[in-house]
Write a protein that holds these residues in place. Sequence first.
Motif, mmCIF file in Angstrom:
data_model
loop_
_atom_site.group_PDB
_atom_site.id
_atom_site.type_symbol
_atom_site.label_atom_id
_atom_site.label_comp_id
_atom_site.label_asym_id
_atom_site.label_seq_id
_atom_site.Cartn_x
_atom_site.Cartn_y
_atom_site.Cartn_z
ATOM 1 N N LEU A 75 0.791 -1.156 0.017
ATOM 2 C CA LEU A 75 0.194 -0.058 -0.129
ATOM 3 C C LEU A 75 0.733 1.186 0.211
ATOM 4 O O LEU A 75 0.602 2.230 -0.522
ATOM 5 C CB LEU A 75 -0.868 -0.088 1.106
ATOM 6 C CG LEU A 75 -2.051 -1.168 0.968
ATOM 7 C CD1 LEU A 75 -2.799 -1.164 2.705
ATOM 8 C CD2 LEU A 75 -3.042 -0.711 0.035
ATOM 9 N N TRP A 115 1.809 1.818 -3.535
ATOM 10 C CA TRP A 115 0.813 1.739 -4.525
ATOM 11 C C TRP A 115 0.726 3.159 -5.134
ATOM 12 O O TRP A 115 0.726 3.169 -6.529
ATOM 13 C CB TRP A 115 -0.445 1.354 -4.152
ATOM 14 C CG TRP A 115 -1.472 1.299 -5.197
ATOM 15 C CD1 TRP A 115 -2.633 2.016 -5.276
ATOM 16 C CD2 TRP A 115 -1.411 0.438 -6.183
ATOM 17 N NE1 TRP A 115 -3.315 1.807 -6.356
ATOM 18 C CE2 TRP A 115 -2.448 0.501 -7.001
ATOM 19 C CE3 TRP A 115 -0.604 -0.822 -6.639
ATOM 20 C CZ2 TRP A 115 -3.132 -0.115 -8.061
ATOM 21 C CZ3 TRP A 115 -0.768 -1.553 -7.658
ATOM 22 C CH2 TRP A 115 -2.031 -1.293 -8.870
ATOM 23 N N ARG A 117 -4.558 -1.389 -11.380
ATOM 24 C CA ARG A 117 -5.752 -1.602 -10.440
ATOM 25 C C ARG A 117 -5.088 -2.665 -9.782
ATOM 26 O O ARG A 117 -4.314 -3.722 -9.982
ATOM 27 C CB ARG A 117 -6.942 -2.264 -11.196
ATOM 28 C CG ARG A 117 -7.662 -0.977 -12.122
ATOM 29 C CD ARG A 117 -8.884 -1.419 -12.899
ATOM 30 N NE ARG A 117 -8.476 -2.422 -13.983
ATOM 31 C CZ ARG A 117 -7.896 -2.142 -15.178
ATOM 32 N NH1 ARG A 117 -7.867 -0.555 -15.353
ATOM 33 N NH2 ARG A 117 -7.741 -2.815 -15.997
ATOM 34 N N ARG A 145 -8.408 -1.321 4.925
ATOM 35 C CA ARG A 145 -9.862 -0.347 4.257
ATOM 36 C C ARG A 145 -9.778 1.035 4.270
ATOM 37 O O ARG A 145 -10.001 1.770 3.245
ATOM 38 C CB ARG A 145 -11.180 -0.659 5.091
ATOM 39 C CG ARG A 145 -11.629 -2.310 4.477
ATOM 40 C CD ARG A 145 -12.752 -2.618 5.481
ATOM 41 N NE ARG A 145 -13.616 -3.604 4.786
ATOM 42 C CZ ARG A 145 -14.363 -4.480 5.275
ATOM 43 N NH1 ARG A 145 -14.394 -4.411 6.536
ATOM 44 N NH2 ARG A 145 -14.889 -5.443 4.807
ATOM 45 N N VAL A 158 -7.354 2.646 1.734
ATOM 46 C CA VAL A 158 -7.623 2.631 0.049
ATOM 47 C C VAL A 158 -9.032 3.234 -0.164
ATOM 48 O O VAL A 158 -9.674 3.153 -1.233
ATOM 49 C CB VAL A 158 -7.694 1.091 -0.416
ATOM 50 C CG1 VAL A 158 -6.327 0.615 -0.308
ATOM 51 C CG2 VAL A 158 -8.644 0.263 0.341
ATOM 52 N N ARG A 208 -9.384 5.694 -2.876
ATOM 53 C CA ARG A 208 -8.540 5.099 -4.111
ATOM 54 C C ARG A 208 -9.659 4.032 -4.923
ATOM 55 O O ARG A 208 -9.792 2.907 -4.592
ATOM 56 C CB ARG A 208 -7.188 4.284 -3.713
ATOM 57 C CG ARG A 208 -6.221 5.200 -2.891
ATOM 58 C CD ARG A 208 -4.950 4.624 -3.092
ATOM 59 N NE ARG A 208 -4.366 5.046 -4.477
ATOM 60 C CZ ARG A 208 -3.764 6.071 -4.884
ATOM 61 N NH1 ARG A 208 -3.598 6.881 -3.852
ATOM 62 N NH2 ARG A 208 -3.332 6.372 -6.244
ATOM 63 N N GLU A 266 -9.221 2.682 -7.536
ATOM 64 C CA GLU A 266 -8.615 1.726 -8.503
ATOM 65 C C GLU A 266 -8.412 0.271 -7.322
ATOM 66 O O GLU A 266 -7.911 -0.619 -8.037
ATOM 67 C CB GLU A 266 -7.453 2.012 -9.193
ATOM 68 C CG GLU A 266 -6.142 2.365 -8.381
ATOM 69 C CD GLU A 266 -5.955 3.533 -7.517
ATOM 70 O OE1 GLU A 266 -5.128 3.701 -6.842
ATOM 71 O OE2 GLU A 266 -7.109 4.443 -7.469
ATOM 72 N N VAL A 267 -8.438 0.486 -6.320
ATOM 73 C CA VAL A 267 -8.468 -0.578 -5.312
ATOM 74 C C VAL A 267 -9.548 -1.084 -4.633
ATOM 75 O O VAL A 267 -10.448 -0.413 -4.341
ATOM 76 C CB VAL A 267 -7.159 -0.017 -4.204
ATOM 77 C CG1 VAL A 267 -6.950 -1.103 -3.103
ATOM 78 C CG2 VAL A 267 -6.045 0.569 -4.687
ATOM 79 N N THR A 268 -9.524 -2.605 -4.665
ATOM 80 C CA THR A 268 -10.811 -3.119 -4.469
ATOM 81 C C THR A 268 -10.181 -4.048 -3.223
ATOM 82 O O THR A 268 -9.337 -4.845 -3.200
ATOM 83 C CB THR A 268 -11.477 -4.183 -5.528
ATOM 84 O OG1 THR A 268 -11.776 -3.256 -6.431
ATOM 85 C CG2 THR A 268 -12.581 -4.886 -4.879
#
Length: 370
Positions: A217, A220, A231, A245, A248, A251, A253-255
């Motif tokens: 992270l 990233w 992604r 959590r 991001v 963000r 583009e982050v799942t």
Amino acid sequence: MTTASAAGTGRTALPRVRLYETLRTAHLERAHELAPASIVYRRRRYDFDTALARGLDLVEAGPARAAWVLARSDVREVEVNEPLMVSSLRRSALALAAVDLSRRVRRRPRALVVTYAIANDDPFRPPARPGPAGRARRWLDARLIARVAGRVDRVVFGTPAAQELYGARVPALRGADQVLLPALPTACACGPLDGKDPDAVLFVGAFEERKGVRELLAAWPAVVAAHPGARLTLVGKGPLLDEVRAAVADRPEVTVVVDPPRAEVHAHQRRAAVAVLLSRRTRTWREQVGLPVVEGLAHGCAVLATTETGLAAWLADHGHGVVAPDAPPAEVAAALVGLLASRRPVASVLADLPDVDGRLAADAWLLRAR
């Protein structure tokens, strides 16, 4: 599950037995591929899929009960946890003593003892077990390691790092038949591997400091700055979930995917172009291989790992990314961007893998006819 041991007979159903400290879904999947054997284990991991346990002879038992079960069973071949797995040393030593005593009392041939070794961390390195009590424990551990290793007839090393460590630290194992069979997979048969998203990065694993999710992270933002289409999918669960959590939240583009079923994990791995595992050593632990590394390769992913995995040299030699565990975010980002930019074809990754899964090849070698 309707097996002799599960029915309460206090015996294993099969003459071939594997000893496990913990049992997880990946072990259950592998058990259906390996030669049939009863599995005697101490406890279940959080990722234990009861559906995959069907059809297997599983005995959950602590050290004393495991020894009692093995003493009452017709054990002809037994796979023990590797000698440098200190957490299971006493259990292994007690189990082997029970098997050998039972065979002598019954006047039956000596049981074959085998082990699969992937440890790459010296359990006696500082600061492991400091102080007088620690020195006494190290003294006892060293003797139990020698005792268990001296009873092993055959050993497969799953990584060059493990082979080197055992050669230096466990002379008692030198009398065993030995071979190096790298712990590499074959292509996963879960589905077609031609649907890769060339910009997709995947982390699968526990959200824990030792698995490097914080380091990923931290790197990233620089990855996205250099490769705007990138992604990231983070799959897992663990104590850092809330922190992940929060990191991001802004963000898109982050799942984050929390503890999905195995089929969904495989789907993410089929889609990802790069699999990341930035393992970091702790006081008592070092990444031996890394299931996300193996599964990433099996799904045709380029892999970014640290030098902590026992497969680090192989990864570096075969076009994957390897960084130091304390590499700064900029260096991690550069390695990740390089893998994304290379657009490595799935076929290129799979071409470097063996024709037979390394663990299956090891099992066949360990349990070949005497």
